[in-house]
Design a protein around this motif. Structure first.
Motif, mmCIF file in Angstrom:
data_model
loop_
_atom_site.group_PDB
_atom_site.id
_atom_site.type_symbol
_atom_site.label_atom_id
_atom_site.label_comp_id
_atom_site.label_asym_id
_atom_site.label_seq_id
_atom_site.Cartn_x
_atom_site.Cartn_y
_atom_site.Cartn_z
ATOM 1 N N SER A 52 3.855 99.426 51.356
ATOM 2 C CA SER A 52 4.466 98.464 52.274
ATOM 3 C C SER A 52 4.273 97.048 51.747
ATOM 4 N N GLY A 53 5.129 96.157 52.203
ATOM 5 C CA GLY A 53 5.062 94.762 51.778
ATOM 6 C C GLY A 53 6.089 93.949 52.526
ATOM 7 N N GLU A 54 6.718 92.999 51.835
ATOM 8 C CA GLU A 54 7.701 92.149 52.482
ATOM 9 C C GLU A 54 8.821 91.784 51.515
ATOM 10 N N ILE A 55 9.932 91.357 52.108
ATOM 11 C CA ILE A 55 11.095 90.953 51.323
ATOM 12 C C ILE A 55 10.876 89.535 50.797
ATOM 13 N N LYS A 56 11.171 89.349 49.504
ATOM 14 C CA LYS A 56 11.070 88.030 48.887
ATOM 15 C C LYS A 56 12.232 87.840 47.917
ATOM 16 N N PRO A 57 12.747 86.611 47.816
ATOM 17 C CA PRO A 57 13.728 86.352 46.754
ATOM 18 C C PRO A 57 13.032 86.344 45.405
ATOM 19 N N LYS A 58 13.750 86.752 44.376
ATOM 20 C CA LYS A 58 13.147 86.772 43.037
ATOM 21 C C LYS A 58 12.815 85.364 42.569
ATOM 22 N N THR A 59 13.686 84.404 42.915
ATOM 23 C CA THR A 59 13.481 83.021 42.507
ATOM 24 C C THR A 59 13.470 82.130 43.744
ATOM 25 N N TYR A 60 12.386 81.420 43.947
ATOM 26 C CA TYR A 60 12.316 80.434 45.027
ATOM 27 C C TYR A 60 11.374 79.319 44.609
ATOM 28 N N VAL A 61 11.542 78.163 45.221
ATOM 29 C CA VAL A 61 10.723 77.004 44.840
ATOM 30 C C VAL A 61 10.386 76.212 46.097
ATOM 31 N N ASN A 62 9.127 75.803 46.178
ATOM 32 C CA ASN A 62 8.692 74.876 47.225
ATOM 33 C C ASN A 62 8.837 73.461 46.681
ATOM 34 N N ILE A 63 9.762 72.708 47.237
ATOM 35 C CA ILE A 63 10.004 71.340 46.780
ATOM 36 C C ILE A 63 9.035 70.428 47.511
ATOM 37 N N GLY A 64 8.073 69.884 46.757
ATOM 38 C CA GLY A 64 7.048 69.029 47.343
ATOM 39 C C GLY A 64 7.306 67.569 47.076
ATOM 40 N N ALA A 65 6.535 66.722 47.760
ATOM 41 C CA ALA A 65 6.689 65.277 47.623
ATOM 42 C C ALA A 65 6.227 64.824 46.244
ATOM 43 N N ASN A 66 7.033 63.983 45.598
ATOM 44 C CA ASN A 66 6.686 63.394 44.302
ATOM 45 C C ASN A 66 6.259 61.945 44.435
ATOM 46 N N ALA A 67 6.311 61.401 45.654
ATOM 47 C CA ALA A 67 5.960 60.003 45.854
ATOM 48 C C ALA A 67 5.519 59.823 47.307
ATOM 49 N N ASN A 325 19.018 96.604 44.752
ATOM 50 C CA ASN A 325 20.328 96.575 44.086
ATOM 51 C C ASN A 325 21.455 96.148 45.017
ATOM 52 N N ASP A 326 21.353 96.464 46.299
ATOM 53 C CA ASP A 326 22.456 96.209 47.223
ATOM 54 C C ASP A 326 21.963 95.509 48.484
ATOM 55 N N PRO A 327 21.414 94.289 48.356
ATOM 56 C CA PRO A 327 20.881 93.607 49.542
ATOM 57 C C PRO A 327 22.009 93.125 50.459
ATOM 58 N N PRO A 328 21.806 93.171 51.782
ATOM 59 C CA PRO A 328 22.813 92.631 52.703
ATOM 60 C C PRO A 328 22.801 91.108 52.693
ATOM 61 N N GLN A 329 23.875 90.506 53.155
ATOM 62 C CA GLN A 329 24.006 89.053 53.105
ATOM 63 C C GLN A 329 23.062 88.351 54.071
ATOM 64 N N ASP A 330 22.728 89.011 55.189
ATOM 65 C CA ASP A 330 21.918 88.368 56.223
ATOM 66 C C ASP A 330 20.424 88.631 56.050
ATOM 67 N N LEU A 331 20.005 89.069 54.870
ATOM 68 C CA LEU A 331 18.591 89.365 54.639
ATOM 69 C C LEU A 331 17.790 88.069 54.557
ATOM 70 N N ARG A 332 16.590 88.105 55.152
ATOM 71 C CA ARG A 332 15.761 86.908 55.188
ATOM 72 C C ARG A 332 14.410 87.179 54.547
ATOM 73 N N PRO A 333 13.870 86.193 53.843
ATOM 74 C CA PRO A 333 12.547 86.378 53.234
ATOM 75 C C PRO A 333 11.480 86.583 54.309
ATOM 76 N N GLY A 334 10.484 87.402 53.973
ATOM 77 C CA GLY A 334 9.374 87.633 54.876
ATOM 78 C C GLY A 334 9.507 88.856 55.751
ATOM 79 N N LEU A 335 10.681 89.518 55.744
ATOM 80 C CA LEU A 335 10.844 90.716 56.561
ATOM 81 C C LEU A 335 9.966 91.843 56.018
ATOM 82 N N SER A 336 9.355 92.591 56.929
ATOM 83 C CA SER A 336 8.499 93.706 56.518
ATOM 84 C C SER A 336 9.355 94.812 55.916
ATOM 85 N N ALA A 337 8.857 95.403 54.829
ATOM 86 C CA ALA A 337 9.614 96.430 54.116
ATOM 87 C C ALA A 337 8.668 97.501 53.596
#
Length: 463
Positions: A52-67, A325-337
């Motif tokens: 068991s685990g959770e749904i995650k995008p393969k590529t994601y980035v946390n955009i933090g403050a640079n100033a 291979n075939d994710p639905p369009q309305d899938l959200r990160p963090g869903l239990s899988a």
């Protein structure tokens, strides 16, 4: 003998015989065990590891403050789809914009000074060429004057005049060379001032650019923890900075699951998997194992063992990433899988129910063989047998029903499925094996009489 006496004798004999038969049946029934059974049969079998685990995008980035600064504009909201380069947020930039303007003016001034220094260098070079020409002309006149003066053709005053003219031209040439060297130094200084001003402009322009945040790639805003008007800070040392938003590339979705350490050795890259998502019931998504973690993770803390200073005997997991291979369009990160990874597959192999497998020591089997005349539950082994290392070796096998008796047959097993187990050798197709109950299988001895009852057992019989 009277007839009634004959009848009484016959009745007595029949009664005695009935008692004897009843006692025999009752005694024989004590050594017969009621069991459930199944048959060895051929079918396709697959070994599956579930995690068991959770749904995650393969590529994601946390955009933090640079100033440091206050958020003046947020151009997106959570859930928005954005394109690469699209403006996401803006911090206040009055001071950084003024710094850029000031340094641009400094660059322009330095460039103007460089142009003036270049012109001065060109003028000095021209003066040097003129001084060189004057020097060469006066040098020739002085050489001719020397010859003429020896021959008495010119006066002493004329001779002195030409000598002074040559000396003056020589001094002028030296001054012209010095002015050229000075002009070159001034030109070099002006060029360095231009470079310095350009570097300062690059620095302040970078500060200004860090007040503007654009999307690094196409994606979806999955987290937006800030609002307009809030002040943000950059991270320093061990203190994390403010996170403005999270951008995820939802084109490639993964299920990040934790596999038990006992199963991870069977998991390999490229193995197929079936992913189920709690939020989307009764639907199976297919995927492939694309990443396997090397560091064990302590189950209770979620910390990798490489980050611990002491050894831990707690249960551990390994991270495994399954690309869907075939994710639905309305899938959200963090869903239990939950991912069911097929680690091995066999076609048309001989299988038995997995609960039919039993384990006996060699000492037990030898003892049962020696006392094969009596059939009853297994007795504790003698102390001497436990001291024999060879006799204490375990033998795995199954109880096969032959002539209404249980016969222990050693088997070699292969992969294990969800409810079935592959048998490599020891059995033939169609053999009837004992599958339960667990209490009986634990104490049953080879040669014991059995009767089959495959009706649904009561809960207390299963334990």
């Amino acid at each position: 003998m009277k007839p009634w006496k004959k009848i009484a004798i016959v009745i007595g004999v029949v009664a005695v015989l009935a008692i004897i038969v009843g006692v025999s049946v009752h005694q024989s029934g004590k050594n017969v065990f009621t069991v459930q059974s199944g048959r060895a049969q051929r079918q396709d079998l697959a070994a599956v590891v579930s995690a068991s685990g959770e749904i995650k995008p393969k590529t994601y980035v946390n955009i933090g403050a640079n100033a440091y600064g206050k958020i003046t504009h947020l151009y997106v909201k959570e859930g928005d789809h954005v394109k690469k380069g699209q403006l996401l947020a803006q911090l206040e930039n009055v001071q950084s914009t003024a710094d850029v303007s000031a340094n641009q003016a400094s660059v322009q001034a330095a460039e103007t000074d460089a142009i003036a220094a270049d012109a001065a260098l060109n003028t000095s070079n021209a003066d040097l060429r003129r001084a060189q020409a004057d020097y060469q002309r006066n040098e020739l006149d002085w050489e001719r004057a020397q010859n003429l003066y020896k021959d008495g053709l010119i006066a002493k005053s004329d001779f002195d005049s030409r000598q002074n003219a040559w000396a003056t031209a020589d001094s002028g040439l030296i001054q012209a060379k010095a002015r050229v060297a000075q002009a070159k130094a001034q030109k070099d200084s002006a060029d360095r001032h231009v470079a310095q001003a350009g570097a300062n402009l690059t620095r302040v322009a970078d500060v200004l650019q860090k007040t503007t945040y654009a999307a690094p790639y196409d994606g979806v805003i999955t987290n937006l923890p800030v609002r307009e008007g809030e002040s943000v800070v950059i991270g320093i040392q061990n203190a994390l900075g403010s996170t403005l938003l999270t951008l995820a590339d939802m084109s490639v979705i993964t299920a990040e699951v934790k596999v038990d350490e006992t199963d991870i050795v069977n998991v390999h890259l490229g193995q197929p998997a079936e992913v189920t998502i709690d939020a989307i019931p009764r639907k199976i998504f297919h995927g492939t194992v694309s990443e396997i973690g090397d560091n064990a993770i302590v189950r209770s803390t979620g910390v990798a063992t490489s980050q611990q200073t002491t050894a831990s005997e707690e249960a551990k997991d390994f991270k495994v990433v399954v690309t869907v291979n075939d994710p639905p369009q309305d899938l959200r990160p963090g869903l239990s899988a939950t991912a069911k990874i097929t680690t091995a597959a066999r076609s048309n192999v001989l299988v038995i129910p997995i609960q039919a497998l039993a384990v006996r020591s060699k000492a037990q089997l030898e003892q049962e063989k020696a006392t094969s005349g009596s059939v009853h539950a297994a007795a504790p082994l003698k102390e001497t047998a436990s001291k024999d290392k060879d006799k204490n070796q375990d033998v795995q096998g199954v109880f096969v029903i032959r002539n209404k008796k249980a016969v222990f047959v050693p088997v070699t097993t292969g992969i294990a499925g969800t409810s079935d187990l592959e048998v490599i050798n020891g059995l033939t197709e169609g053999d009837e094996v004992i599958t339960g109950s667990y209490k009986i299988l634990r104490t049953l001895r080879s040669g014991s009489g059995v009767k089959i009852d495959n009706s649904v057992p009561k809960k207390e019989d299963e334990t």
